[in-house]
Design a protein around this motif. Structure first.
Motif, mmCIF file in Angstrom:
data_model
loop_
_atom_site.group_PDB
_atom_site.id
_atom_site.type_symbol
_atom_site.label_atom_id
_atom_site.label_comp_id
_atom_site.label_asym_id
_atom_site.label_seq_id
_atom_site.Cartn_x
_atom_site.Cartn_y
_atom_site.Cartn_z
ATOM 1 N N GLY A 35 0.808 -1.387 -0.096
ATOM 2 C CA GLY A 35 -0.059 -0.055 0.072
ATOM 3 C C GLY A 35 0.923 1.377 0.076
ATOM 4 N N SER A 36 1.985 1.233 0.183
ATOM 5 C CA SER A 36 2.926 2.229 -0.057
ATOM 6 C C SER A 36 3.207 2.801 -1.295
ATOM 7 C CB SER A 36 4.542 1.964 0.607
ATOM 8 O OG SER A 36 4.376 1.581 1.934
ATOM 9 N N ILE A 37 3.235 4.201 -1.380
ATOM 10 C CA ILE A 37 3.473 4.874 -2.746
ATOM 11 C C ILE A 37 4.842 4.741 -2.929
ATOM 12 C CG2 ILE A 37 3.192 7.014 -3.881
ATOM 13 C CD1 ILE A 37 0.717 7.799 -2.235
ATOM 14 N N ILE A 38 5.169 4.141 -4.321
ATOM 15 C CA ILE A 38 6.654 4.137 -4.759
ATOM 16 C C ILE A 38 7.011 5.268 -5.422
ATOM 17 C CG2 ILE A 38 8.005 2.471 -6.006
ATOM 18 C CD1 ILE A 38 6.469 0.173 -5.560
ATOM 19 N N GLN A 39 6.191 5.740 -6.158
ATOM 20 C CA GLN A 39 6.425 6.848 -7.139
ATOM 21 C C GLN A 39 5.266 7.481 -7.680
ATOM 22 O OE1 GLN A 39 8.642 6.274 -10.820
ATOM 23 N NE2 GLN A 39 7.930 4.316 -10.831
ATOM 24 N N VAL A 40 5.168 8.706 -8.040
ATOM 25 C CA VAL A 40 4.151 9.387 -8.695
ATOM 26 C C VAL A 40 4.557 10.261 -9.819
ATOM 27 C CG1 VAL A 40 2.697 11.235 -8.143
ATOM 28 C CG2 VAL A 40 3.146 9.857 -6.367
ATOM 29 N N GLY A 41 3.665 10.238 -10.650
ATOM 30 C CA GLY A 41 3.813 11.110 -12.120
ATOM 31 C C GLY A 41 2.603 12.048 -12.368
ATOM 32 N N TYR A 42 2.637 13.078 -12.868
ATOM 33 C CA TYR A 42 1.658 13.979 -13.312
ATOM 34 C C TYR A 42 1.919 14.815 -14.412
ATOM 35 C CZ TYR A 42 -1.508 17.937 -12.078
ATOM 36 O OH TYR A 42 -2.519 18.811 -12.046
ATOM 37 N N ASP A 43 0.903 15.172 -15.115
ATOM 38 C CA ASP A 43 0.865 16.068 -16.108
ATOM 39 C C ASP A 43 -0.553 16.981 -16.128
ATOM 40 O OD1 ASP A 43 1.642 17.410 -18.570
ATOM 41 O OD2 ASP A 43 1.190 15.745 -19.662
ATOM 42 N N GLU A 44 -0.454 18.179 -16.660
ATOM 43 C CA GLU A 44 -1.899 18.859 -16.661
ATOM 44 C C GLU A 44 -1.474 19.985 -18.055
ATOM 45 O OE1 GLU A 44 -2.106 21.423 -13.239
ATOM 46 O OE2 GLU A 44 -0.080 22.035 -13.499
ATOM 47 N N LYS A 45 -2.764 20.383 -18.274
ATOM 48 C CA LYS A 45 -2.841 21.470 -19.159
ATOM 49 C C LYS A 45 -3.567 22.551 -18.686
ATOM 50 C CE LYS A 45 -1.166 19.346 -22.903
ATOM 51 N NZ LYS A 45 0.135 19.199 -23.115
ATOM 52 N N THR A 46 -3.198 23.892 -18.302
ATOM 53 C CA THR A 46 -3.767 24.928 -17.439
ATOM 54 C C THR A 46 -4.246 26.052 -18.401
ATOM 55 O OG1 THR A 46 -1.536 25.906 -17.285
ATOM 56 C CG2 THR A 46 -2.216 24.269 -15.732
ATOM 57 N N ASP A 47 -4.251 25.733 -19.581
ATOM 58 C CA ASP A 47 -4.578 26.781 -20.251
ATOM 59 C C ASP A 47 -6.311 26.740 -20.420
ATOM 60 O OD1 ASP A 47 -5.555 28.891 -22.096
ATOM 61 O OD2 ASP A 47 -3.808 28.712 -23.442
ATOM 62 N N ASN A 48 -7.123 27.727 -20.037
ATOM 63 C CA ASN A 48 -8.482 27.505 -19.871
ATOM 64 C C ASN A 48 -9.279 27.841 -21.327
ATOM 65 O OD1 ASN A 48 -10.945 26.487 -18.481
ATOM 66 N ND2 ASN A 48 -11.459 28.820 -18.230
ATOM 67 N N GLY A 49 -8.474 28.590 -22.045
ATOM 68 C CA GLY A 49 -8.798 28.858 -23.216
ATOM 69 C C GLY A 49 -8.617 27.726 -24.571
ATOM 70 N N ILE A 50 -8.029 26.656 -23.976
ATOM 71 C CA ILE A 50 -8.062 25.547 -25.029
ATOM 72 C C ILE A 50 -9.062 24.799 -24.778
ATOM 73 C CG2 ILE A 50 -6.474 23.818 -25.813
ATOM 74 C CD1 ILE A 50 -3.904 25.280 -24.852
ATOM 75 N N ASN A 51 -9.887 24.329 -25.931
ATOM 76 C CA ASN A 51 -10.727 23.205 -25.811
ATOM 77 C C ASN A 51 -10.592 22.287 -26.640
ATOM 78 O OD1 ASN A 51 -13.090 24.742 -24.438
ATOM 79 N ND2 ASN A 51 -13.600 25.785 -25.913
#
Length: 166
Positions: A35-51
């Protein structure tokens, strides 16, 4: 050389810049119990104007997380979140990931995520229990889907992936 070190208590220094901090050496990995977290990855798009418009199609790879597997029998937990607008509630709006290991074949993991016709944030989670080998390159690409010819629009998606010890 393999071995076992058994200690009852492991503590960091009690004063200074690294108070109460226990560090692993560079290039070393610490894996806790189940149950321990070994590693984490993350990605995002933050431009609210892009659909991202999706109509009777699947849009892949607006987000991408790549993790190098650290435990052969671990599992991956991912969450994909996005703001979504649906012009119509016919068909299904789906979200998830396309998963591959070492550049091989892909598997889609998705869920139905929205049914309203107003802008709302929706999220889905999934557990991938595929085992592998330490050092495998595991790629998670976002998947946004509309099953009919209506214009679904997705904004500011984010993708989080956790490798979890078993």
């Amino acid at each position: 050389m393999a071995g076992t070190l058994q200690v009852e208590n492991l503590i960091g220094p009690t004063t200074g810049a690294n108070t109460n901090l226990v560090r692993m050496g560079s290039g070393q990995t610490f894996i806790g119990g189940p149950g321990s977290i070994i590693q984490v990855g993350y990605d995002e798009k933050t431009d609210n104007g892009i659909n991202y418009s999706v109509s009777n199609a699947t849009l892949y790879n607006t987000l991408r997380v790549t993790l190098t597997r650290k435990q052969a029998d671990s599992y991956f937990l991912f969450q994909l979140s996005t703001i979504i607008y649906r012009a119509s509630t016919s068909g299904e709006a789906r979200a998830g990931v396309r998963f591959s290991v070492n550049g091989g074949s892909t598997t889609n993991y998705w869920k139905y995520i929205a049914d309203g016709t107003a802008w709302n944030r929706s999220a889905m989670q999934h557990k991938i229990t595929t085992t592998g080998s330490i050092g495998d390159t595991c790629v998670f690409e976002s998947m946004l889907q509309n099953t009919v010819a209506t214009d679904n629009r997705f904004r500011t998606p984010d993708l989080s992936v956790w490798e979890i010890a078993v």
